[in-house]
Design an enzyme around this catalytic site. Structure first.
Site, PDB file in Angstrom:
ATOM      1  CB  THR A  24      -0.817   0.075   1.181  1.00  0.00           C
ATOM      2  OG1 THR A  24      -1.875  -0.790   1.201  1.00  0.00           O
ATOM      3  CG2 THR A  24      -1.418   1.502   1.614  1.00  0.00           C
TER       4      THR A  24
ATOM      5  NE  ARG B 128      -9.000  -7.386   1.675  1.00  0.00           N
ATOM      6  CZ  ARG B 128      -8.109  -6.485   1.815  1.00  0.00           C
ATOM      7  NH1 ARG B 128      -8.015  -5.841   1.038  1.00  0.00           N
ATOM      8  NH2 ARG B 128      -7.379  -6.791   3.232  1.00  0.00           N
TER       9      ARG B 128
ATOM     10  N   GLY C  99     -10.290  -3.481   2.115  1.00  0.00           N
ATOM     11  CA  GLY C  99      -9.505  -3.627   3.358  1.00  0.00           C
ATOM     12  C   GLY C  99      -9.688  -2.243   3.877  1.00  0.00           C
ATOM     13  CG  ASP C 100      -6.430  -1.136   6.280  1.00  0.00           C
ATOM     14  OD1 ASP C 100      -6.228  -1.880   5.391  1.00  0.00           O
ATOM     15  OD2 ASP C 100      -5.449  -0.457   6.935  1.00  0.00           O
TER      16      ASP C 100
ATOM     17  CB  THR D  27       0.711  -0.270   4.944  1.00  0.00           C
ATOM     18  OG1 THR D  27       1.005  -1.504   4.011  1.00  0.00           O
ATOM     19  CG2 THR D  27       2.004  -0.054   5.778  1.00  0.00           C
TER      20      THR D  27
HETATM   21  N1  ASP Z   1      -4.057  -2.564   4.012  1.00  0.00           N
HETATM   22  C1  ASP Z   1      -4.239  -3.013   2.659  1.00  0.00           C
HETATM   23  C2  ASP Z   1      -5.490  -3.772   2.592  1.00  0.00           C
HETATM   24  O1  ASP Z   1      -5.623  -4.757   3.489  1.00  0.00           O
HETATM   25  C3  ASP Z   1      -3.107  -3.664   2.275  1.00  0.00           C
HETATM   26  C4  ASP Z   1      -1.520  -3.412   2.665  1.00  0.00           C
HETATM   27  O2  ASP Z   1      -1.464  -2.404   3.267  1.00  0.00           O
HETATM   28  O3  ASP Z   1      -0.613  -4.127   2.777  1.00  0.00           O
HETATM   29  O4  ASP Z   1      -5.946  -3.592   1.484  1.00  0.00           O
END
Ligand code: ASP
Length: 334
Positions: free
Chosen positions: A198, A226, A228-229, A249
């Site tokens: 990220t 899906r 993510g955060d 991340t």
């Molecule tokens: N946080 C990101 C997600 O879950 C992925 C990452 O930062 O590695 O989509």
């Protein structure tokens, strides 16, 4: 692992950048790969620093820096994003203004060259905070935010990661998209830091305002829409002049449940913790205890900056008025 600087005299401005956390060890990176990442992190951080040095806003510095990262196939955001199980690139991004608590986010978009620019447009030109999928792309069209053919985001190396993921998880490998154009030069230099990555930036500007932004392709082989955060305000991104600005991340499912970005700022605001202590409390203790991996970067209105991660590495850089850019990759980097 943690590392930070507490500014002795309050800097006029400060910026911290991450390019993803994960399994990044010295033995995994060739000297050329390491140099490519260090150069890329330096280049984008300098670009953001110049915006701040000229008196530009934290929001402008964040957008400038993240757009460069989104264009660079070394990182999992924009061009260089990982593939879903269906063989698509679905991008998520968010941005938050610490002065006003205004925020904007997009999730599951596939045609936006700079998802961070669309997140900012949502914040500034819509009555909403978060738009998804085709609706978000319709909004982009109406606002004139740059759109590209989905094939723009294809990189061989991420396709190989998807093939490996599909085989390891007994999933069908989707048909490979037909992509014209030259192979990307960065391909041989890119390192696979695990199945995610990220990019994110936090900044303090010379008006005393903080802001945060995050952009990602999510996780390799993600399914079922899906998210993510990264596009979730409070989880992957948070900013308030009352406390701090944070970009995260890591495995998003853990960051969402711990509302990591907001939690760091809440510890600063309500418990009076230093920024580094708050970052470590959430990442080293709470995130680690829950079994999540990843890290965060943070900046406070008084110029404190911090980062904290529990993975073996995190691409990261920081700069402040009168101070040079410092880049780190491994745990023991400064
Ligand atoms: N946080 C990101 C997600 O879950 C992925 C990452 O930062 O590695 O989509």
């Amino acid at each position: 692992m943690m590392s930070a600087t507490a500014a002795s005299a309050q800097p006029r401005w400060a910026i911290v950048v991450h390019g993803g956390a994960g399994v990044i060890e010295r033995k995994d990176l060739s000297p050329e790969q390491e140099a490519a990442y260090r150069q890329a992190m330096t280049r984008v951080t300098e670009a953001g620093a110049q915006v701040l040095e000229r008196g530009g806003s934290a929001l402008d510095a964040i957008q400038t820096t993240i757009e460069l990262l989104e264009d660079d196939p070394l990182f999992n955001a924009g061009r260089g994003a990982v593939f879903t199980a269906e063989g698509r690139n679905e991008h998520d991004a968010s941005i938050m203004d610490g002065k006003t608590l205004a925020a904007g986010a997009v999730a599951g978009v596939s045609t936006i060259r700079h998802p961070i620019a669309l997140a900012r447009a949502v914040m500034e030109h819509s009555p909403h905070v978060m738009l998804i999928g085709s609706g978000a792309e319709g909004f982009a069209k109406a606002r004139g935010v740059e759109q590209v053919d989905p094939s723009y985001f294809f990189t061989e190396r991420r396709w190989r990661s998807l093939e490996n993921f599909a085989k390891a998880n007994n999933l069908p490998v989707p048909a490979k998209p037909k992509v014209a154009g030259a192979p990307d030069a960065a391909q041989g230099l890119a390192h696979d830091e695990g199945k995610h990555g990220t990019v994110g930036v936090v900044a303090l500007d010379s008006q005393g305002n903080v802001a945060a932004g995050t952009s990602t392709g999510g996780t390799t082989g993600k399914r079922w829409g899906r998210v993510g955060d990264s596009p979730i305000i409070g989880a992957g991104t948070f900013a308030s002049n009352a406390s701090c600005a944070v970009s995260a991340t890591g495995t998003g499912e853990y960051f969402i449940r711990l509302t990591v970005a907001r939690e760091v700022c809440a510890l600063v605001e309500h418990k009076g913790l230093s920024l580094q202590a708050a970052a470590d409390e959430v990442v080293q203790k709470k995130l680690t205890a829950l079994g999540g991996d990843g890290g965060i970067i943070a900046v406070a209105p008084d110029g404190q900056i911090a980062w904290s991660f529990n993975t073996s590495g995190m691409y990261r850089a920081r700069a402040a008025a009168g101070q040079p850019v410092i880049v780190g990759i491994y745990k023991d980097d400064p």
